[in-house]
Design an enzyme around this catalytic site. Structure first.
Site, PDB file in Angstrom:
ATOM      1  N   MET A  69     -80.897 -27.972 -57.868  1.00  0.00           N
ATOM      2  CA  MET A  69     -81.783 -27.689 -56.764  1.00  0.00           C
ATOM      3  C   MET A  69     -81.646 -26.255 -56.377  1.00  0.00           C
ATOM      4  O   MET A  69     -80.585 -25.708 -56.378  1.00  0.00           O
ATOM      5  CB  MET A  69     -81.379 -28.554 -55.595  1.00  0.00           C
ATOM      6  CG  MET A  69     -82.328 -29.679 -55.352  1.00  0.00           C
ATOM      7  SD  MET A  69     -81.983 -30.678 -53.957  1.00  0.00           S
ATOM      8  CE  MET A  69     -80.436 -30.337 -53.453  1.00  0.00           C
TER       9      MET A  69
ATOM     10  N   TRP B  11     -76.153 -27.103 -55.855  1.00  0.00           N
ATOM     11  CA  TRP B  11     -76.544 -28.465 -56.247  1.00  0.00           C
ATOM     12  C   TRP B  11     -76.808 -28.582 -57.749  1.00  0.00           C
ATOM     13  O   TRP B  11     -77.577 -29.433 -58.180  1.00  0.00           O
ATOM     14  CB  TRP B  11     -77.772 -28.931 -55.456  1.00  0.00           C
ATOM     15  CG  TRP B  11     -77.562 -28.887 -53.988  1.00  0.00           C
ATOM     16  CD1 TRP B  11     -76.844 -29.763 -53.227  1.00  0.00           C
ATOM     17  CD2 TRP B  11     -78.074 -27.904 -53.077  1.00  0.00           C
ATOM     18  NE1 TRP B  11     -76.878 -29.384 -51.904  1.00  0.00           N
ATOM     19  CE2 TRP B  11     -77.623 -28.249 -51.785  1.00  0.00           C
ATOM     20  CE3 TRP B  11     -78.865 -26.768 -53.222  1.00  0.00           C
ATOM     21  CZ2 TRP B  11     -77.942 -27.500 -50.651  1.00  0.00           C
ATOM     22  CZ3 TRP B  11     -79.177 -26.027 -52.089  1.00  0.00           C
ATOM     23  CH2 TRP B  11     -78.722 -26.406 -50.830  1.00  0.00           C
ATOM     24  N   HIS B  12     -76.160 -27.743 -58.530  1.00  0.00           N
ATOM     25  CA  HIS B  12     -76.326 -27.768 -59.983  1.00  0.00           C
ATOM     26  C   HIS B  12     -75.058 -28.289 -60.662  1.00  0.00           C
ATOM     27  O   HIS B  12     -74.720 -27.854 -61.756  1.00  0.00           O
ATOM     28  CB  HIS B  12     -76.656 -26.366 -60.513  1.00  0.00           C
ATOM     29  CG  HIS B  12     -77.970 -25.833 -60.047  1.00  0.00           C
ATOM     30  ND1 HIS B  12     -78.363 -24.528 -60.260  1.00  0.00           N
ATOM     31  CD2 HIS B  12     -78.992 -26.410 -59.362  1.00  0.00           C
ATOM     32  CE1 HIS B  12     -79.567 -24.337 -59.731  1.00  0.00           C
ATOM     33  NE2 HIS B  12     -79.966 -25.460 -59.179  1.00  0.00           N
ATOM     34  N   TYR B  13     -74.368 -29.202 -60.022  1.00  0.00           N
ATOM     35  CA  TYR B  13     -73.118 -29.695 -60.608  1.00  0.00           C
ATOM     36  C   TYR B  13     -73.405 -30.502 -61.874  1.00  0.00           C
ATOM     37  O   TYR B  13     -74.459 -31.125 -62.015  1.00  0.00           O
ATOM     38  CB  TYR B  13     -72.318 -30.510 -59.580  1.00  0.00           C
ATOM     39  CG  TYR B  13     -73.077 -31.604 -58.878  1.00  0.00           C
ATOM     40  CD1 TYR B  13     -73.163 -32.882 -59.426  1.00  0.00           C
ATOM     41  CD2 TYR B  13     -73.690 -31.383 -57.651  1.00  0.00           C
ATOM     42  CE1 TYR B  13     -73.848 -33.892 -58.786  1.00  0.00           C
ATOM     43  CE2 TYR B  13     -74.380 -32.391 -56.994  1.00  0.00           C
ATOM     44  CZ  TYR B  13     -74.451 -33.644 -57.567  1.00  0.00           C
ATOM     45  OH  TYR B  13     -75.146 -34.646 -56.928  1.00  0.00           O
ATOM     46  N   HIS B  14     -72.451 -30.467 -62.792  1.00  0.00           N
ATOM     47  CA  HIS B  14     -72.656 -31.063 -64.103  1.00  0.00           C
ATOM     48  C   HIS B  14     -71.292 -31.365 -64.727  1.00  0.00           C
ATOM     49  O   HIS B  14     -70.255 -30.969 -64.213  1.00  0.00           O
ATOM     50  CB  HIS B  14     -73.474 -30.131 -64.996  1.00  0.00           C
ATOM     51  CG  HIS B  14     -72.951 -28.726 -65.065  1.00  0.00           C
ATOM     52  ND1 HIS B  14     -73.088 -27.829 -64.022  1.00  0.00           N
ATOM     53  CD2 HIS B  14     -72.281 -28.048 -66.034  1.00  0.00           C
ATOM     54  CE1 HIS B  14     -72.531 -26.675 -64.346  1.00  0.00           C
ATOM     55  NE2 HIS B  14     -72.032 -26.780 -65.565  1.00  0.00           N
TER      56      HIS B  14
END
Length: 585
Positions: free
Chosen positions: A1, A517-520
């Site tokens: 996001m 909000w780009h956790y991976h």
């Protein structure tokens, strides 16, 4: 996001969610969305049913995957989504609802809010989607493809040969998504000023509008159309054959059903699979249990996201044997790296209250300073929020008790491909709860050094003349006696010696770190899944989502995760029929 300071959300109020009927009326003019024909509340589902494919998670990857598998050449597909439908939440329908949606993020497991809040063990607030469409239903809508190196970096050696992504199919899958749900934004106001400021700060060349990842300043695509209505991954479900797809909402998968494989029957991949998925157990909102089972040759595919997919593997006894045994979970497959290698792109930025009214604009313009990966990505947004109580006690807001709204503009940098990594683990057997995790933000000196460079570049952008029109009327006097107008800063201000003091900027980075909000990660390819995203040591079980990434693609991952769902659906149909797919025009 795309990003707005998460900490600000904790100060902002929430809006109540109207009824489903009112939501549909507002968001779709009274006409139900196209995906509505597939929806069934999980409470109305049979106790047991058979499918060719069971997709767990109706999010960014799960929707295009399910739509493709239920299309030409596919089979009977069940898509299980733990949240409700986007049409139930009117704030999701427009860009103006972005802040409100995140403001009402609720960590409670029993909540039906479309965004579920959680805080990492680092103390950084975050959010995960809990709605059909996943992150595409709640994010800022920015769309940009992965950088080419991302695909080359995922080449693997198989039987002595390097195997890459099929780039023809990758591009066809991107294009399929883009035809359905992306648009060219109209750049004006603050975004136009941001474009000029990036170029003034020498983030060049100017690339115009493009969905490609290119060095310099560019305008990316958006998932909001010209009327301002959001298009999410849920819209892609309309391309499934209605007779083949069922979408169960408010369906929480509690475990994967697996059976051991007789050693004499093992064949094919190396290492040899020791278990086979045969279905899943899920519960509805009344806590009644259902089983979805596979037909012969079928598969279970986890697309539950970087938190949900590793969590479900662990709950199903697939993960580090010692950890599972300690929790009393029977071990089905000992895979030590499940839940490990979790990453999140740290974000730092500066928020200001512009001196003049500006339009509400989410991410449209981005700056990519270099192609060598050493520099941060830059982007900005402006949005209207309720004024935090702390700000009412200063300046012109003193003594105000009525609700006040203020426009905030944020310029931020994202450290791409962080080396700092963390992990996720179980503290509860409740699949509705978010598992604890720690990202260890900026713990590697390389990441901290890149943050220092990125924040300094943000400061340089703010120093440019292109943003002078947004400065306050109050200024400060420099050594020559000239008055320079300042920005009205929200939150922490930069150190005065930011141009030369790396240590002070490093402290600023650590004190103001937030998420993009780009956790991976958690089910990383090569450690938990193989090159075809099959779970290592398991048959009929795959993971297709950002949990398989060790690096987030480009400035924003949603384009590539959407593509991945379509891509893997076509590849799985190809495998099903043992022939090359005909790439749709």
């Amino acid at each position: 996001m795309a990003a707005i300071s998460t900490r600000l959300y904790l100060l902002f109020g929430i809006l109540l969610v109207p009824s489903l009927a009112a939501a549909q009326s507002r968001a779709f003019g009274g006409v139900p969305p196209a995906y509505a024909r597939y929806l069934v509340d999980a409470a109305a589902m049979p106790a047991v049913e058979l499918y060719d494919y069971i997709v767990v998670g109706g999010g960014t990857a799960g929707c295009p995957l399910a739509a493709t598998l239920a299309g030409p050449g596919g089979g009977r597909v069940l898509l299980l989504e733990r949240g409700g439908a986007p049409s139930e939440f009117p704030a999701l329908a427009t860009a103006g609802g972005f802040v409100r949606t995140l403001a009402m993020a609720d960590p409670a497991p029993e909540s039906d809010a479309p965004a579920q809040g959680f805080t990492s063990e680092d103390g950084v607030p975050n959010v995960r989607a809990r709605v059909l469409g996943g992150g595409t239903a709640i994010n800022a809508g920015f769309y940009s493809r992965a950088h080419p190196e991302w695909f080359r970096g995922r080449a693997e050696v198989q039987d002595g040969e390097v195997t890459n992504w099929d780039m023809r199919l990758v591009n066809a899958s991107y294009e399929w998504v883009e035809r359905q749900m992306t648009f060219q934004p109209t750049v004006r106001g603050f975004q136009a000023a941001m474009r000029a400021a990036l170029l003034e700060a020498n983030v060049t060349p100017w690339n115009g509008f493009t969905v490609d990842h290119v060095t310099g300043t560019k305008v990316g695509a958006t998932t909001f159309d010209a009327s301002g209505r959001r298009h999410s991954a849920a819209d892609l479900l309309a391309f499934a054959r209605p007779s083949r797809l069922r979408v169960a909402i408010r369906a929480t998968v509690t475990r994967i059903i697996t059976n051991p494989i007789d050693p004499s029957a093992r064949h094919g991949r190396s290492p040899q699979p020791t278990i086979a998925a045969v279905g899943v157990v899920y519960q509805d909102r009344l806590l009644d249990q259902h089983q979805a089972l596979l037909r012969p040759g079928g598969e279970v595919i986890l697309s539950a996201g970087a938190m949900g997919s590793p969590q479900l593997l662990l709950l199903s006894g697939i993960g580090p044997a010692s950890d599972l045994s300690y929790l009393g979970i029977p071990v089905s497959a000992d895979i030590p790296d499940v839940g490990k290698h979790m990453f999140d792109n740290p974000r730092n930025g500066i928020s200001i209250i512009p001196s003049v009214p500006v339009d509400h604009s989410l991410i449209q313009v981005v700056g990519i300073p270099s192609a060598n990966g050493a520099a941060s990505y830059l982007e900005a947004a402006s949005y209207i929020v309720p004024l935090a109580p702390a700000l009412r006690s200063s300046g012109p807001f003193i003594g105000s008790s009525s609700p006040l709204f203020v426009t905030v503009a944020t310029i931020m940098e994202k450290v791409p491909g962080p080396l700092s990594e963390g992990s996720l683990w179980l503290s509860s057997s409740n699949p509705l709860e978010s598992p604890p995790l720690r990202f260890n933000y900026l713990s590697r000196p390389e990441d901290l050094a890149r943050c220092v460079l990125g924040v300094r570049r943000v400061a340089e952008v703010l120093e440019g003349r292109a943003l002078d029109g947004f400065r306050s009327a109050v200024g400060s006097t420099n050594r020559r006696g000239a008055v320079r107008r300042d920005f009205r800063i929200v939150g922490a201000a930069l150190p005065v010696d930011w141009r030369t003091n790396d240590r002070a900027l490093a402290d600023y980075c650590q004190q103001t770190v937030a998420t993009l909000w780009h956790y991976h990660g958690g089910c990383v390819a090569g450690k938990v899944v193989d090159r075809d995203f099959r779970v290592i040591g398991a048959r009929a079980l795959r993971v297709v989502d950002a949990s398989t990434f060790s690096e987030t693609p480009g400035t924003n991952p949603q384009a590539t995760v959407l593509m991945m769902g379509r891509y893997m659906g076509l590849k799985m149909i190809e495998e099903r029929h043992s022939r090359r797919p005909v790439i749709p025009s």
